[in-house]
Design an enzyme around this catalytic site. Structure first.
Site, PDB file in Angstrom:
ATOM      1  N   GLU A 196      -4.755   4.936  -3.236  1.00 47.01           N
ATOM      2  CA  GLU A 196      -6.054   4.613  -3.831  1.00 47.01           C
ATOM      3  C   GLU A 196      -6.532   5.661  -4.840  1.00 47.01           C
ATOM      4  O   GLU A 196      -7.550   6.338  -4.644  1.00 47.01           O
ATOM      5  CB  GLU A 196      -7.092   4.379  -2.723  1.00 47.01           C
ATOM      6  CG  GLU A 196      -6.687   3.213  -1.817  1.00 47.01           C
ATOM      7  CD  GLU A 196      -7.743   2.816  -0.806  1.00 47.01           C
ATOM      8  OE1 GLU A 196      -8.719   3.574  -0.616  1.00 47.01           O
ATOM      9  OE2 GLU A 196      -7.585   1.744  -0.184  1.00 47.01           O
ATOM     10  N   GLU A 294      -1.162  -1.943   2.009  1.00 46.32           N
ATOM     11  CA  GLU A 294      -2.197  -1.673   3.014  1.00 46.32           C
ATOM     12  C   GLU A 294      -3.246  -2.763   3.035  1.00 46.32           C
ATOM     13  O   GLU A 294      -3.704  -3.221   1.995  1.00 46.32           O
ATOM     14  CB  GLU A 294      -2.898  -0.330   2.748  1.00 46.32           C
ATOM     15  CG  GLU A 294      -3.947   0.015   3.804  1.00 46.32           C
ATOM     16  CD  GLU A 294      -4.791   1.217   3.418  1.00 46.32           C
ATOM     17  OE1 GLU A 294      -4.223   2.204   2.929  1.00 46.32           O
ATOM     18  OE2 GLU A 294      -6.018   1.151   3.601  1.00 46.32           O
TER      19      GLU A 294
END
Length: 447
Positions: A196, A294
């Site tokens: 991220e 994810e």
């Protein structure tokens, strides 16, 4: 045709039902139509993430329950047959606290590098999974943050950036990590550049612009892996949500020198769906892979939620139908509250552990994932599959042994009657409300 069903308000959980035989085509029924001769991407596998939190929960169980949990995920006969998983480099929010493999400030030569923290719980967890799997587990390693001393904000949490003077040392950390894990008997299949990279979080995080990620891969990470004879390690970029996937990929792949190091693009499901961006990515760069790295339900454990499983399957069907080659869930197991998490970012997991009572609970997400992972084998190819009714969310595959696997989900409050049409035969079926089914056709066998 063999049928495996999971349905709300019934006892069916990956339950095998009576075999169905082909009948005459019923033209009045909706259909799910399959053509096994037209195929698309090859599947790498399915799995979840080994985190320190998951490992600590696993260790809280007694020996027999530990093995039962491992078998639930990794056993090929009675479990999910997981073959593609993820592990964090340095700490993540689902660690028991911040830590790095090089804690000594200014250690540019990485002389203090060690994985002693991982040996406490994480590595035993992975090794137990390998023993149960009896097949290769492809392991993706992802960093949430470089060591604090390498960053602009001097801490692992709250974003910050990798300081330019430490880019070489940080690239070398990937090499050291891969080598250290391989020395423990745990081969690394791939690495993502940064988990991220566009999110400043209260937990372990680090910010890269698209250009910074490109330059780090082109000038440091790619060359470091090649110099260490680790060019077989796949580099995965982005590792964040679908919303910016296309434009982030464009910056990387429009640079030939950076692009040559990159296997593909990883993505998560938080935020808006943007399934169309996966198709755009494939259309623009068909040689680059797409990997779901994810996803979980945020905001607590959501214990007993049926919608949880439906969210998983909806994403899996839509992602796989748009060229995704593998799908990795987040934590393999959490406690009943959805932790531990060192900043209290509690989330769900398909298995919730009650360590005090030496027990664990299988959530709806566990069963929904199993409708894919138990039947779609590594090396399978997605095949042409189309439904005449939008309520029939579906995808299909042909395994390396020739078996055909069809997955159909019904998220409506009403039962759905339809027929599966393939190679000139029709198989009428009924799919209960809020259910998912896997239909398995054996390949013709010789005498």
């Amino acid at each position: 045709m063999r049928t495996y069903l999971t349905a709300q308000s019934t006892p069916h959980r990956l339950s095998e039902l009576t075999t169905s035989n082909a009948q005459v085509d019923s033209h009045g029924l909706p259909s799910v139509w399959i053509d096994p001769a037209k195929y698309f991407q090859t599947i790498e596998g399915f799995g979840g993430a080994f985190t320190e939190a998951a490992a600590a929960n696993w260790l809280a169980l007694g020996e027999l329950k530990r093995q039962e949990l491992i078998d639930s995920y990794f056993n090929l006969n009675d479990g999910h047959g997981y073959s593609l998983c993820r592990v964090h480099m340095n700490s993540c929010d689902f660690s028991l606290g911040n830590y790095a493999h090089v804690e000594q400030p200014g250690d540019m030569r990485l002389e203090s590098f060690n994985i002693e923290r991982d040996r406490q719980a994480l590595i035993p967890f992975i090794l137990a999974a390998q023993r149960a799997a009896k097949q290769q587990i492809k392991l993706l390693a992802s960093p949430w943050s470089p060591p604090a001393w390498m960053k602009s904000n001097g801490q692992m949490n709250h974003g910050g950036k990798l300081l330019p003077q430490y880019r070489q040392a940080w690239a070398s950390c990937y090499v050291k990590f891969i080598q250290a894990y391989e020395a423990m008997g745990i081969p690394i299949w791939g690495v993502s550049v940064q988990n991220e990279p566009a999110a400043t979080q209260s937990w372990d995080s680090c910010i890269y612009s698209a250009q910074e990620e490109r330059d780090f891969v082109r000038n440091w990470l790619g060359p470091a892996l090649h110099a260490a004879s680790l060019e077989h390690i796949r580099i995965i970029i982005w590792d964040h949500n679908r919303d910016l996937l296309v434009e982030r990929a464009a910056v990387m792949y429009d640079d030939p020198e950076a692009s040559k190091y990159v296997w593909g693009t990883g993505f998560h499901w938080y935020g808006e769906d943007h399934f169309d961006h996966l198709q755009l990515h494939h259309d623009a760069w068909p040689e680059k892979k797409l990997l779901f790295t994810e996803g979980c339900q945020e905001g607590g454990s959501h214990r007993g939620s049926w919608a949880l499983g439906e969210r998983y399957a909806r994403s899996m069907i839509n992602d796989l139908n748009r060229w995704t080659v593998g799908w990795i869930d987040w934590n393999l197991a959490l406690n009943l509250e959805g932790g531990p998490n060192h900043v209290n970012n509690l989330c769900s997991a398909p298995i919730l552990i009650d360590g005090g009572n030496d027990s664990f609970e299988l959530q709806s997400s566990y069963f929904y994932i199993g409708h894919f992972s138990r039947f779609v084998k590594p090396g399978a190819k997605r095949i042409l599959c189309a439904a005449t009714k939008a309520a029939l969310e579906c995808t299909a595959f042909i395994n390396p042994d020739g078996d055909v696997v069809i997955v159909v989900m019904n998220r409506l409050d009403s039962d759905q009657t339809f027929q599966i049409q393939m190679t000139g035969a029709a198989y009428p079926v009924e799919l209960p409300a809020h259910s998912i089914a896997t239909y398995l056709f054996d390949a013709p066998r010789g005498n």
